[in-house]
Write a protein that holds these residues in place. Structure first.
Motif, PDB file in Angstrom:
ATOM      1  N   VAL A  16      34.207  80.115  -6.419  1.00 54.73           N
ATOM      2  CA  VAL A  16      33.646  80.846  -7.764  1.00 54.73           C
ATOM      3  C   VAL A  16      34.688  81.633  -8.713  1.00 54.73           C
ATOM      4  O   VAL A  16      34.692  81.491  -9.802  1.00 54.73           O
ATOM      5  N   ILE A  17      35.647  82.296  -7.813  1.00 49.86           N
ATOM      6  CA  ILE A  17      36.695  82.869  -8.633  1.00 49.86           C
ATOM      7  C   ILE A  17      37.509  82.075  -9.588  1.00 49.86           C
ATOM      8  O   ILE A  17      37.822  82.311 -10.764  1.00 49.86           O
ATOM      9  N   LEU A  18      37.940  81.101  -8.880  1.00 45.08           N
ATOM     10  CA  LEU A  18      38.726  79.968  -9.643  1.00 45.08           C
ATOM     11  C   LEU A  18      37.948  78.893 -10.186  1.00 45.08           C
ATOM     12  O   LEU A  18      38.704  78.348 -11.208  1.00 45.08           O
ATOM     13  N   GLY A  19      36.692  78.806 -10.316  1.00 44.04           N
ATOM     14  CA  GLY A  19      35.972  77.856 -10.749  1.00 44.04           C
ATOM     15  C   GLY A  19      36.328  76.356 -10.619  1.00 44.04           C
ATOM     16  O   GLY A  19      36.355  75.556 -11.473  1.00 44.04           O
ATOM     17  N   THR A  20      36.855  76.275  -9.407  1.00 46.06           N
ATOM     18  CA  THR A  20      37.176  74.741  -8.919  1.00 46.06           C
ATOM     19  C   THR A  20      36.375  74.559  -7.601  1.00 46.06           C
ATOM     20  O   THR A  20      36.251  75.417  -6.679  1.00 46.06           O
ATOM     21  N   ASP A  21      36.051  73.276  -7.297  1.00 43.16           N
ATOM     22  CA  ASP A  21      35.636  72.729  -5.820  1.00 43.16           C
ATOM     23  C   ASP A  21      36.960  72.529  -5.091  1.00 43.16           C
ATOM     24  O   ASP A  21      36.837  72.079  -3.882  1.00 43.16           O
ATOM     25  N   ASP A  22      38.036  72.494  -5.545  1.00 46.28           N
ATOM     26  CA  ASP A  22      39.286  71.999  -4.693  1.00 46.28           C
ATOM     27  C   ASP A  22      39.783  72.991  -3.862  1.00 46.28           C
ATOM     28  O   ASP A  22      40.885  73.594  -4.197  1.00 46.28           O
ATOM     29  N   VAL A  23      38.942  73.430  -2.938  1.00 46.72           N
ATOM     30  CA  VAL A  23      39.351  74.564  -1.945  1.00 46.72           C
ATOM     31  C   VAL A  23      39.423  73.833  -0.465  1.00 46.72           C
ATOM     32  O   VAL A  23      38.367  73.397  -0.088  1.00 46.72           O
ATOM     33  N   ALA A  24      40.173  74.522   0.214  1.00 45.41           N
ATOM     34  CA  ALA A  24      40.189  74.336   1.621  1.00 45.41           C
ATOM     35  C   ALA A  24      40.361  75.728   2.594  1.00 45.41           C
ATOM     36  O   ALA A  24      41.201  76.180   2.219  1.00 45.41           O
ATOM     37  N   VAL A  25      39.541  75.906   3.660  1.00 47.16           N
ATOM     38  CA  VAL A  25      39.732  76.895   4.493  1.00 47.16           C
ATOM     39  C   VAL A  25      39.552  76.630   5.709  1.00 47.16           C
ATOM     40  O   VAL A  25      38.876  75.791   6.138  1.00 47.16           O
ATOM     41  N   MET A  26      40.750  76.844   6.666  1.00 46.48           N
ATOM     42  CA  MET A  26      40.797  76.726   8.184  1.00 46.48           C
ATOM     43  C   MET A  26      40.826  77.947   8.874  1.00 46.48           C
ATOM     44  O   MET A  26      41.657  78.983   8.415  1.00 46.48           O
ATOM     45  N   ALA A  27      40.229  78.212   9.970  1.00 47.22           N
ATOM     46  CA  ALA A  27      40.376  79.619  10.864  1.00 47.22           C
ATOM     47  C   ALA A  27      40.650  78.900  12.275  1.00 47.22           C
ATOM     48  O   ALA A  27      39.867  77.899  12.749  1.00 47.22           O
ATOM     49  N   LYS A  28      41.419  79.590  12.823  1.00 49.72           N
ATOM     50  CA  LYS A  28      41.817  79.197  14.478  1.00 49.72           C
ATOM     51  C   LYS A  28      41.698  80.528  14.939  1.00 49.72           C
ATOM     52  O   LYS A  28      42.276  81.635  14.752  1.00 49.72           O
ATOM     53  N   GLY A  29      40.526  80.698  16.224  1.00 52.30           N
ATOM     54  CA  GLY A  29      40.262  82.096  16.535  1.00 52.30           C
ATOM     55  C   GLY A  29      40.019  81.988  17.989  1.00 52.30           C
ATOM     56  O   GLY A  29      39.854  80.959  18.622  1.00 52.30           O
ATOM     57  N   GLU A  30      39.976  83.145  18.554  1.00 52.36           N
ATOM     58  CA  GLU A  30      39.391  83.341  19.706  1.00 52.36           C
ATOM     59  C   GLU A  30      38.282  84.360  19.927  1.00 52.36           C
ATOM     60  O   GLU A  30      38.408  85.390  19.261  1.00 52.36           O
ATOM     61  N   HIS A  31      37.163  84.014  20.676  1.00 51.12           N
ATOM     62  CA  HIS A  31      35.929  84.687  20.643  1.00 51.12           C
ATOM     63  C   HIS A  31      35.784  85.276  21.934  1.00 51.12           C
ATOM     64  O   HIS A  31      35.683  84.656  23.104  1.00 51.12           O
ATOM     65  N   LEU A  32      35.604  86.691  22.010  1.00 47.44           N
ATOM     66  CA  LEU A  32      35.674  87.510  23.215  1.00 47.44           C
ATOM     67  C   LEU A  32      34.356  87.012  24.086  1.00 47.44           C
ATOM     68  O   LEU A  32      34.016  87.385  24.981  1.00 47.44           O
ATOM     69  N   CYS A  33      33.351  86.765  23.023  1.00 46.06           N
ATOM     70  CA  CYS A  33      32.043  86.310  23.859  1.00 46.06           C
ATOM     71  C   CYS A  33      32.151  84.988  24.734  1.00 46.06           C
ATOM     72  O   CYS A  33      31.452  84.823  25.853  1.00 46.06           O
ATOM     73  N   MET A  34      33.270  84.289  24.634  1.00 40.48           N
ATOM     74  CA  MET A  34      33.652  83.104  25.642  1.00 40.48           C
ATOM     75  C   MET A  34      34.658  83.634  26.727  1.00 40.48           C
ATOM     76  O   MET A  34      34.727  83.140  27.747  1.00 40.48           O
ATOM     77  N   THR A  35      35.888  84.397  26.081  1.00 35.33           N
ATOM     78  CA  THR A  35      36.780  84.864  26.859  1.00 35.33           C
ATOM     79  C   THR A  35      36.472  85.947  28.063  1.00 35.33           C
ATOM     80  O   THR A  35      37.029  86.000  28.969  1.00 35.33           O
ATOM     81  N   MET A  36      35.484  86.844  27.677  1.00 34.17           N
ATOM     82  CA  MET A  36      35.242  87.898  28.498  1.00 34.17           C
ATOM     83  C   MET A  36      34.132  87.714  29.199  1.00 34.17           C
ATOM     84  O   MET A  36      33.560  88.699  30.094  1.00 34.17           O
ATOM     85  N   ARG A  37      32.812  86.918  28.555  1.00 31.93           N
ATOM     86  CA  ARG A  37      31.636  86.704  29.292  1.00 31.93           C
ATOM     87  C   ARG A  37      31.383  85.169  29.507  1.00 31.93           C
ATOM     88  O   ARG A  37      32.095  84.575  29.370  1.00 31.93           O
ATOM     89  N   GLY A  38      30.323  84.881  30.137  1.00 28.57           N
ATOM     90  CA  GLY A  38      30.031  83.362  30.335  1.00 28.57           C
ATOM     91  C   GLY A  38      31.071  82.639  31.039  1.00 28.57           C
ATOM     92  O   GLY A  38      31.515  83.205  32.329  1.00 28.57           O
TER      93      GLY A  38
END
Length: 189
Positions: A137-159
């Motif tokens: 929206v800010i840049l007015g383009t569809d040429d955008v990529a986003v990647m996230a690499k994460g750790e979730h405590l709902c899996m790490t400390m429970r389950g």
């Protein structure tokens, strides 16, 4: 920009959160009036206020592009969010890229946008999608990529209680083409 990106942060009911935490402590068999817990309801209410009412500041500063059709990427931006399924924290290292056309995004705005969308109950998949859509929206383009690499405590400390890395991405426009996707993945690895 659409109004949903310009909305002020939501407000929490600080007093109600304090009361609910007091009730939770009692329901857990604790004495909310004991020395170590007396201030816990206030501290937790303050945390939720700071988290939910977070203000990322100005997000849409752009400049004239110096070179067109150039990939711009910012990587390694660590954000913390809260899993909407368990209300436990997760962190992500976020990478954002776009193909510059007429304008470029101010450097600090990448992190501000990522933090803005992390400060709510959400899922990592939704987080990357929200960040990508906001940059589009800010840049007015569809040429955008986003990647996230994460750790979730709902899996790490429970389950299953297993450390892990979850990787999710939102690719659009030219990033669906093999060459641009490969360049993006090389840059963020």
């Amino acid at each position: 920009m659409p109004s949903r990106y310009n909305e002020p942060p939501r407000k929490i009911d600080h007093e109600k959160v304090k009361g609910l935490v007091t009730e939770l402590l009692a329901a857990l068999g604790e004495d909310p009036d004991r020395e170590g817990l007396k201030e816990t309801p206030r501290r937790i209410a303050n945390f939720w206020r700071d988290f939910i009412e977070y203000d990322a500041g100005k997000l849409d500063t752009t400049f004239q592009a110096v070179k067109h059709n150039q990939m711009v990427a910012v990587t390694g931006m660590r954000v913390w969010s809260m899993c909407e399924h368990h209300m436990l924290p997760f962190w992500c290292d976020v990478s954002i890229a776009y193909i510059a056309d007429d304008k470029v995004l101010g450097l600090s705005k990448f992190a501000r946008i990522a933090h803005k969308h992390a400060h709510k109950l959400t899922l990592q998949e939704q987080l990357v999608s929200d960040i990508a859509n906001h940059v589009k929206v800010i840049l007015g383009t569809d040429d955008v990529a986003v990647m996230a690499k994460g750790e979730h405590l709902c899996m790490t400390m429970r389950g299953i209680q297993t450390p892990h890395r979850m990787i999710s991405s939102a690719l659009s426009g030219q990033f669906h083409q093999a060459e641009q996707r490969a360049e993006f993945l090389r840059l963020v690895d």
